[in-house]
Motif scaffolding. Structure first.
Motif, PDB file in Angstrom:
ATOM      1  N   SER A  95       0.942  -1.226  -0.107  1.00 35.29           N
ATOM      2  CA  SER A  95      -0.041   0.114   0.168  1.00 35.29           C
ATOM      3  C   SER A  95       0.698   1.200   0.051  1.00 35.29           C
ATOM      4  N   ARG A  96       2.188   1.256   0.504  1.00 36.69           N
ATOM      5  CA  ARG A  96       2.976   2.478   0.711  1.00 36.69           C
ATOM      6  C   ARG A  96       3.772   2.654  -0.609  1.00 36.69           C
ATOM      7  N   ALA A  97       4.404   1.461  -1.243  1.00 36.91           N
ATOM      8  CA  ALA A  97       5.229   1.546  -2.369  1.00 36.91           C
ATOM      9  C   ALA A  97       5.125   1.014  -3.401  1.00 36.91           C
ATOM     10  N   GLY A  98       4.604  -0.395  -3.013  1.00 35.53           N
ATOM     11  CA  GLY A  98       4.272  -1.314  -4.428  1.00 35.53           C
ATOM     12  C   GLY A  98       3.289  -0.739  -5.455  1.00 35.53           C
ATOM     13  N   ILE A  99       1.987  -0.239  -4.715  1.00 36.49           N
ATOM     14  CA  ILE A  99       0.778  -0.058  -5.677  1.00 36.49           C
ATOM     15  C   ILE A  99       1.142   1.094  -6.656  1.00 36.49           C
ATOM     16  N   TRP A 100       1.996   2.035  -5.934  1.00 40.45           N
ATOM     17  CA  TRP A 100       2.742   3.385  -6.695  1.00 40.45           C
ATOM     18  C   TRP A 100       3.804   3.152  -7.943  1.00 40.45           C
ATOM     19  N   ARG A 101       4.568   2.087  -7.222  1.00 45.90           N
ATOM     20  CA  ARG A 101       5.418   1.641  -8.524  1.00 45.90           C
ATOM     21  C   ARG A 101       4.699   0.976  -9.685  1.00 45.90           C
ATOM     22  N   MET A 102       3.612   0.147  -9.393  1.00 41.94           N
ATOM     23  CA  MET A 102       2.935  -0.481 -10.570  1.00 41.94           C
ATOM     24  C   MET A 102       2.156   0.720 -11.262  1.00 41.94           C
ATOM     25  N   PHE A 103       1.627   1.543 -10.641  1.00 44.88           N
ATOM     26  CA  PHE A 103       0.629   2.782 -11.303  1.00 44.88           C
ATOM     27  C   PHE A 103       1.540   3.595 -12.179  1.00 44.88           C
ATOM     28  N   ARG A 104       2.794   3.713 -11.830  1.00 40.67           N
ATOM     29  CA  ARG A 104       3.971   4.520 -12.686  1.00 40.67           C
ATOM     30  C   ARG A 104       4.273   3.696 -13.735  1.00 40.67           C
ATOM     31  N   THR A 105       4.234   2.282 -13.663  1.00 37.35           N
ATOM     32  CA  THR A 105       4.697   1.499 -14.916  1.00 37.35           C
ATOM     33  C   THR A 105       3.545   1.457 -15.856  1.00 37.35           C
ATOM     34  N   PHE A 106       2.203   1.357 -15.336  1.00 40.80           N
ATOM     35  CA  PHE A 106       0.926   1.409 -16.042  1.00 40.80           C
ATOM     36  C   PHE A 106       0.764   2.815 -16.852  1.00 40.80           C
ATOM     37  N   ASP A 107       1.287   4.059 -16.196  1.00 46.79           N
ATOM     38  CA  ASP A 107       0.831   5.113 -16.686  1.00 46.79           C
ATOM     39  C   ASP A 107       1.983   5.382 -17.759  1.00 46.79           C
ATOM     40  N   ARG A 108       3.163   4.875 -17.494  1.00 45.53           N
ATOM     41  CA  ARG A 108       4.391   5.308 -18.692  1.00 45.53           C
ATOM     42  C   ARG A 108       4.134   4.226 -19.819  1.00 45.53           C
ATOM     43  N   LEU A 109       3.656   3.036 -19.608  1.00 50.30           N
ATOM     44  CA  LEU A 109       3.160   2.071 -20.735  1.00 50.30           C
ATOM     45  C   LEU A 109       1.974   2.246 -21.259  1.00 50.30           C
ATOM     46  N   ASN A 110       1.142   3.090 -20.812  1.00 53.11           N
ATOM     47  CA  ASN A 110      -0.386   3.363 -21.065  1.00 53.11           C
ATOM     48  C   ASN A 110      -1.316   2.134 -21.315  1.00 53.11           C
ATOM     49  N   VAL A 111      -1.312   1.282 -20.249  1.00 56.44           N
ATOM     50  CA  VAL A 111      -2.032   0.158 -20.264  1.00 56.44           C
ATOM     51  C   VAL A 111      -3.041   0.354 -19.279  1.00 56.44           C
ATOM     52  N   PRO A 112      -4.294  -0.052 -19.650  1.00 56.64           N
ATOM     53  CA  PRO A 112      -5.656   0.032 -18.608  1.00 56.64           C
ATOM     54  C   PRO A 112      -5.556  -1.440 -17.865  1.00 56.64           C
ATOM     55  N   ILE A 113      -6.057  -1.190 -16.616  1.00 56.06           N
ATOM     56  CA  ILE A 113      -6.111  -2.348 -15.571  1.00 56.06           C
ATOM     57  C   ILE A 113      -7.558  -2.515 -15.015  1.00 56.06           C
ATOM     58  N   THR A 114      -7.656  -3.723 -14.582  1.00 55.74           N
ATOM     59  CA  THR A 114      -8.723  -3.937 -13.655  1.00 55.74           C
ATOM     60  C   THR A 114      -8.168  -4.200 -12.156  1.00 55.74           C
ATOM     61  N   VAL A 115      -8.740  -3.498 -11.091  1.00 50.01           N
ATOM     62  CA  VAL A 115      -8.475  -3.608  -9.764  1.00 50.01           C
ATOM     63  C   VAL A 115      -9.620  -4.429  -9.068  1.00 50.01           C
ATOM     64  N   PHE A 116      -9.210  -5.704  -8.515  1.00 48.72           N
ATOM     65  CA  PHE A 116      -9.852  -6.420  -7.600  1.00 48.72           C
ATOM     66  C   PHE A 116     -10.029  -5.699  -6.236  1.00 48.72           C
ATOM     67  N   GLY A 117     -10.664  -4.856  -5.775  1.00 50.25           N
ATOM     68  CA  GLY A 117     -10.231  -4.116  -4.590  1.00 50.25           C
ATOM     69  C   GLY A 117     -11.261  -4.501  -3.244  1.00 50.25           C
ATOM     70  N   ALA A 118     -10.622  -4.579  -2.111  1.00 56.16           N
ATOM     71  CA  ALA A 118     -11.475  -4.791  -0.946  1.00 56.16           C
ATOM     72  C   ALA A 118     -11.816  -3.453  -0.557  1.00 56.16           C
ATOM     73  N   ALA A 119     -13.146  -3.219  -0.152  1.00 57.34           N
ATOM     74  CA  ALA A 119     -13.475  -1.912   0.066  1.00 57.34           C
ATOM     75  C   ALA A 119     -12.676  -1.439   1.479  1.00 57.34           C
ATOM     76  N   VAL A 120     -12.307  -2.173   2.569  1.00 54.64           N
ATOM     77  CA  VAL A 120     -11.827  -1.520   3.711  1.00 54.64           C
ATOM     78  C   VAL A 120     -10.527  -1.041   2.999  1.00 54.64           C
ATOM     79  N   ALA A 121      -9.777  -1.839   2.339  1.00 52.30           N
ATOM     80  CA  ALA A 121      -8.322  -1.295   1.947  1.00 52.30           C
ATOM     81  C   ALA A 121      -8.400  -0.001   1.237  1.00 52.30           C
ATOM     82  N   LEU A 122      -9.487   0.024   0.577  1.00 55.63           N
ATOM     83  CA  LEU A 122      -9.522   1.462  -0.371  1.00 55.63           C
ATOM     84  C   LEU A 122      -9.891   2.772   0.703  1.00 55.63           C
ATOM     85  N   GLU A 123     -10.927   2.061   1.772  1.00 55.32           N
ATOM     86  CA  GLU A 123     -11.196   3.066   2.675  1.00 55.32           C
ATOM     87  C   GLU A 123      -9.851   3.820   3.315  1.00 55.32           C
TER      88      GLU A 123
END
Length: 326
Positions: A95-123
């Motif tokens: 939640s602190r580092a990994g998700i943002w590294r992955m988002f930066r990668t997807f932004d750089r490579l212009n790739v759409p994704i799906t997030v299987f998200g648990a509500a409490v994790a997003l809250e």
């Protein structure tokens, strides 16, 4: 008396499922030799769906009063009867580092994704929800918390689904798909009764979506995969290095592009920020994305895009007999 008749008296001998067993009917034959010939965006033969399982902060912990520490972590042992601070920190890496590294990668490579998200994790980390909205990614409901739904009664599970959906709504997210940690025999029935879901992904048995019927109503299943999934870095017989995962992803693409027929198919890649969010693993993921984009007939799609493209070509059936299963 024949041998078959003698054997049939034994409870273990069956060649069909028993009537009245709770849960959806098994659909063993599927499409068989003749799957539907579908194509995805840009007439692609293979749609690759990258899935981020965002669970960090919603897992089982002593800190949240669960009396146990969750699994799927880097160390091969468990602390019992007390908080496991090492394990908690591995989840927090996601939640602190990994998700943002992955988002930066997807932004750089212009790739759409799906997030299987648990509500409490997003809250607990609403910046991730905002990033999903900013990027136009898809959220699939992954439960209120990252817990096993089969452990709860039908009414309790119904409440858990509603709690999750209310939470997602507050964050501005409106999922049309659902994927539990571990579904129950009631999950799919509850989703169909709810009416807000086009599909669920609590299924691993195909490389194409398909229509099923639940209590007389049609419902789409968009299969998921635990074979092309980074959980195999940390559990079971799996990947010893990022190169192993990279090899599996590439070989999966090559086979699905040339699978012995003209049918299009989908490929799911399951990822977790606390696992693939580590640097070497993210680097291998980026290398795969760059390679896959160079392959003819490949497109990266959100899960909802795959569902909608499939529905255009294999329309919702009105009766079970109308399903294209052959």
């Amino acid at each position: 008396m024949s041998t078959a008749n003698q054997i049939s008296k034994n409870h273990w001998y069956r060649n069909e499922d028993l009537a009245g067993v709770p849960g959806p009917a098994r659909e063993i034959q599927g499409y068989g030799e003749n799957p539907p010939v579908v194509r995805w965006e840009n007439d692609a033969k293979l749609a690759i769906n990258i899935v981020i399982n965002y669970e960090e902060g919603s897992e089982l912990t002593f800190a949240m009063g669960d009396g146990e520490n969750d699994g799927m972590h880097e160390l091969p042992f468990d602390v019992e009867e007390q908080r496991d601070l090492a394990k908690e920190s591995m989840y927090e890496y996601g939640s602190r580092a990994g998700i943002w590294r992955m988002f930066r990668t997807f932004d750089r490579l212009n790739v759409p994704i799906t997030v299987f998200g648990a509500a409490v994790a997003l809250e607990r980390n609403p910046a991730v929800a905002r990033k999903i909205l900013e990027r136009g990614d898809e959220l699939v409901g992954h439960g209120y918390r990252w817990i096993d739904h089969f452990k709860y009664s039908r009414e309790e599970e119904k409440d858990l689904i509603e709690m999750a959906m209310e939470s997602f709504e507050r964050l501005g997210l409106r999922p049309q798909g659902w994927y539990c940690r571990e579904m129950s025999v009631h999950t799919r029935e509850l989703l169909v009764e709810d009416g807000r879901f086009l599909y669920d992904s609590d299924y691993y048995g195909d490389d194409l979506p398909y229509w099923t019927f639940i209590n007389g109503k049609s419902h789409m299943v968009v299969p998921y995969s635990l074979a092309v999934n980074d959980c195999r870095y940390v559990i079971g017989t799996g990947y010893g290095s990022p190169s192993d995962f990279l090899d599996v992803m590439k070989r999966s693409v090559l086979q699905l592009l040339d699978d012995g027929d003209d049918c299009g198919r989908m490929m799911s890649i399951g990822l977790h920020p606390r696992i693939t969010g580590n640097p070497a693993r993210t680097q291998a993921l980026a290398e795969f994305i760059e390679w896959a984009k160079e392959q003819e007939g490949v497109v990266f799609s959100r899960r909802i895009d795959i569902a909608e493209k499939f529905m255009e070509q294999v329309p919702r059936p009105s009766t079970p007999g109308d399903r294209l299963n052959r």
